[in-house]
Design a protein around this motif. Structure first.
Motif, PDB file in Angstrom:
ATOM      1  N   LYS A  68       1.146   0.681 -15.104  1.00  0.00           N
ATOM      2  CA  LYS A  68       2.397   0.879 -15.848  1.00  0.00           C
ATOM      3  C   LYS A  68       3.348  -0.282 -15.579  1.00  0.00           C
ATOM      4  O   LYS A  68       3.996  -0.791 -16.508  1.00  0.00           O
ATOM      5  CB  LYS A  68       3.033   2.214 -15.429  1.00  0.00           C
ATOM      6  N   ARG A  69       3.397  -0.733 -14.345  1.00  0.00           N
ATOM      7  CA  ARG A  69       4.255  -1.878 -14.014  1.00  0.00           C
ATOM      8  C   ARG A  69       3.766  -3.151 -14.689  1.00  0.00           C
ATOM      9  O   ARG A  69       4.551  -4.066 -14.954  1.00  0.00           O
ATOM     10  CB  ARG A  69       4.314  -2.076 -12.493  1.00  0.00           C
ATOM     11  N   GLU A  70       2.455  -3.207 -14.974  1.00  0.00           N
ATOM     12  CA  GLU A  70       1.886  -4.375 -15.640  1.00  0.00           C
ATOM     13  C   GLU A  70       2.058  -4.323 -17.161  1.00  0.00           C
ATOM     14  O   GLU A  70       1.610  -5.228 -17.860  1.00  0.00           O
ATOM     15  CB  GLU A  70       0.402  -4.493 -15.303  1.00  0.00           C
ATOM     16  N   ASP A  92       4.252   8.383 -16.398  1.00  0.00           N
ATOM     17  CA  ASP A  92       4.697   7.931 -15.092  1.00  0.00           C
ATOM     18  C   ASP A  92       3.758   8.452 -14.006  1.00  0.00           C
ATOM     19  O   ASP A  92       3.349   9.612 -14.022  1.00  0.00           O
ATOM     20  CB  ASP A  92       6.125   8.421 -14.816  1.00  0.00           C
ATOM     21  N   ALA A  99      -0.046   3.788 -11.624  1.00  0.00           N
ATOM     22  CA  ALA A  99       1.329   3.341 -11.380  1.00  0.00           C
ATOM     23  C   ALA A  99       1.402   1.814 -11.437  1.00  0.00           C
ATOM     24  O   ALA A  99       2.345   1.240 -12.004  1.00  0.00           O
ATOM     25  CB  ALA A  99       1.812   3.855 -10.019  1.00  0.00           C
ATOM     26  N   TRP A 100       0.401   1.154 -10.848  1.00  0.00           N
ATOM     27  CA  TRP A 100       0.342  -0.315 -10.920  1.00  0.00           C
ATOM     28  C   TRP A 100       0.231  -0.766 -12.373  1.00  0.00           C
ATOM     29  O   TRP A 100       0.917  -1.701 -12.805  1.00  0.00           O
ATOM     30  CB  TRP A 100      -0.851  -0.823 -10.112  1.00  0.00           C
TER      31      TRP A 100
END
Length: 248
Positions: free
Chosen positions: A207-209, A108, A204-205
């Motif tokens: 991980k969202r992808e 994270d 962080a971006w």
């Protein structure tokens, strides 16, 4: 979790930092991108057992690059066959730019409140990257041409302070691996945690992808970058280098 294999990292890298023109010869791939970075303008082998007619294939690949007005370059990784290396040795090719592949499980990360996520060809991102890198117009054109060849999810990260861009990078997700490239920080604002904040934001971006692994390349003599990436949790996976004809 176990991290991916060398081949998985290398194949993800081909997608995350593509050549504009590519040609396969068995498990050897030739890539050309107008000269922007050695990685996108080089030949590499992805199977150590694919070595038949290595001498003739080196000549053919070199000619292919010369026709495109590129200096012949081979990217040498643990997947390069001993026979390929022996052929290059016999022909007097020299080693340059010893580098490392770093990677880690993607945990994270929290994006900085002043981080911006822009399409890689967004003029604002390109301008920020150009200014921080000191690129001339010809180099910027080469960068934009390469970025236009991307077919995987990618983003340009811009970290700002006081309304000015102070760090940028490119994040591209291929096969579940986020590959980071073109990391640059304002040279007048080093040691302020800017690169770290920018990296956390980009991860962080990613991980969202849907990325689960993070990877990047760093030159072996870049002690500051190595310290940064180790501090973020990256660990050394393997070494690679480039080989060119004649004197370096």
């Amino acid at each position: 979790m176990a991290l991916p294999s060398v081949e998985a990292f290398e194949r993800a890298g081909l997608k995350a930092w593509p050549g504009i023109e590519e040609r396969w010869d068995g498990s050897w791939i030739r890539r050309a991108a107008g000269g922007y970075t050695k990685r996108a303008n080089s030949v590499q082998c992805l199977d150590p057992d694919d070595f038949e007619d290595a001498d003739l294939r080196v000549i053919s690949a070199s000619t292919w690059m010369v026709i495109r007005k590129l200096r012949p370059v081979f990217r040498i990784t643990p997947l390069s066959s001993p026979e390929l290396n022996a052929t290059l040795d016999e022909s007097g090719w020299v080693e340059i730019d010893q580098s490392h592949q770093f990677a880690m499980e993607l945990g994270d990360h929290e994006a900085d409140k002043e981080a911006q996520f822009l399409p890689v060809l967004d003029p604002k991102f390109v301008a920020a990257s150009q200014k921080l890198s000191g690129y001339d117009e010809a180099t910027v054109t080469g960068l934009k041409n390469l970025l236009a060849a991307l077919t995987v999810p990618a983003i340009g990260v811009v970290l700002a302070r006081d309304g000015k861009a102070v760090a940028t990078s490119i994040m591209a997700v291929a096969d579940g691996i986020v590959v980071t490239g073109n990391v640059v920080t304002d040279s007048t604002r080093r040691r302020q945690g800017l690169a770290s904040a920018m990296m956390h934001s980009g991860l962080a971006w990613a991980k969202r992808e849907g990325a689960t692994v993070a990877a990047l390349n760093v030159q072996a003599d870049n002690a500051a970058a190595i310290a940064l990436y180790r501090g973020l949790g990256y660990a050394h996976q393997y070494d690679y280098s480039y080989r060119v004809p004649g004197a370096a």
